[in-house]
Write a protein that holds these residues in place. Sequence first.
Motif, mmCIF file in Angstrom:
data_model
loop_
_atom_site.group_PDB
_atom_site.id
_atom_site.type_symbol
_atom_site.label_atom_id
_atom_site.label_comp_id
_atom_site.label_asym_id
_atom_site.label_seq_id
_atom_site.Cartn_x
_atom_site.Cartn_y
_atom_site.Cartn_z
ATOM 1 N N GLU A 190 -6.127 76.846 42.175
ATOM 2 C CA GLU A 190 -7.447 77.050 42.772
ATOM 3 C C GLU A 190 -7.328 77.601 44.186
ATOM 4 O O GLU A 190 -8.084 78.498 44.587
ATOM 5 C CB GLU A 190 -8.215 75.723 42.787
ATOM 6 C CG GLU A 190 -9.646 75.871 43.293
ATOM 7 C CD GLU A 190 -10.414 74.552 43.287
ATOM 8 O OE1 GLU A 190 -11.625 74.588 43.595
ATOM 9 O OE2 GLU A 190 -9.815 73.498 43.002
ATOM 10 N N GLN A 193 -6.474 81.284 44.071
ATOM 11 C CA GLN A 193 -7.634 82.071 43.661
ATOM 12 C C GLN A 193 -8.646 82.195 44.794
ATOM 13 O O GLN A 193 -9.207 83.280 45.022
ATOM 14 C CB GLN A 193 -8.293 81.434 42.435
ATOM 15 C CG GLN A 193 -7.467 81.557 41.162
ATOM 16 C CD GLN A 193 -8.171 80.947 39.970
ATOM 17 O OE1 GLN A 193 -8.651 79.816 40.029
ATOM 18 N NE2 GLN A 193 -8.250 81.680 38.880
ATOM 19 N N ASN A 196 -7.329 84.707 47.241
ATOM 20 C CA ASN A 196 -7.491 86.080 46.758
ATOM 21 C C ASN A 196 -8.923 86.567 46.968
ATOM 22 O O ASN A 196 -9.150 87.718 47.379
ATOM 23 C CB ASN A 196 -7.124 86.169 45.280
ATOM 24 C CG ASN A 196 -5.633 86.057 45.042
ATOM 25 O OD1 ASN A 196 -4.832 86.270 45.954
ATOM 26 N ND2 ASN A 196 -5.238 85.702 43.837
ATOM 27 N N GLN A 197 -9.895 85.706 46.695
ATOM 28 C CA GLN A 197 -11.299 86.079 46.908
ATOM 29 C C GLN A 197 -11.581 86.322 48.390
ATOM 30 O O GLN A 197 -12.305 87.262 48.750
ATOM 31 C CB GLN A 197 -12.205 84.974 46.355
ATOM 32 C CG GLN A 197 -12.152 84.852 44.845
ATOM 33 C CD GLN A 197 -12.731 83.543 44.333
ATOM 34 O OE1 GLN A 197 -13.302 82.760 45.100
ATOM 35 N NE2 GLN A 197 -12.585 83.281 43.040
#
Length: 242
Positions: A190, A193, A196-197
């Motif tokens: 998580e 991720q 990355n966002q």
Amino acid sequence: MVFAAADKAGFVTGDASLEHVPFGLVQGEDGKKFATRSGDTVKLKDLLDEAVRIAGEDIKSRLSDDEEEGELTEALEEVARTVGIGAVKYADLSMNRESNYKFSYGRMLSLNGNTAPYMLYAYARICGIVRKATGQPEGKGVVWPEAAPEILITHDSEKQLIRNLVKLPDILSEVESELYPNRLCDYLFETSQKFNQFYENCPVNNAETPELKASRLSLCTVSAATIRLVMNLIGIPVVEKL
């Protein structure tokens, strides 16, 4: 009975807690108990050696034309060892320990999904971002920048990343009390991720102001430190280039 015997033998001291922790079955890709073709138990050393070999072959396949073909440098051999052994460890720990799971080299060594190679790549990527943004040369250890005086939030992805990072103490407490290490792996995935966002929406090197760049570099530094800490907790060292 086993716990009582351990207590009488003096193996248990102070306020130590003994708990039975059940585990599921490791299966082959055919869904049967994991074993060699002859039906013998697979040795852990053989599993790890094969994972390191596959990781090394993957690294060789991605070497540039001007690098030596067929041979890995000592540094790359160490990376292959880290990736291969880490992949086996992570695959085991990332599953709910009470569930059966299918052993697959392809899945555990994938650069996509909740795997050790993906986490190692995520960490190495942040190292590359920080190197570029701070003008550091390749080939040397990353020098992490000092914390920004103030964290500036200009996009929702920054807020979501921060919210995820501050959850770490609660995750550690939960894992300690309930003994499910897969929750550490879920948290790692998580975190990567969310990072990355954040990076897709918030330029670091080309931030609008020096203050905003410093703020985003701090988020990079804390994200990397979080990944490094949790990976070390589950026994997997990180690499700064992959």
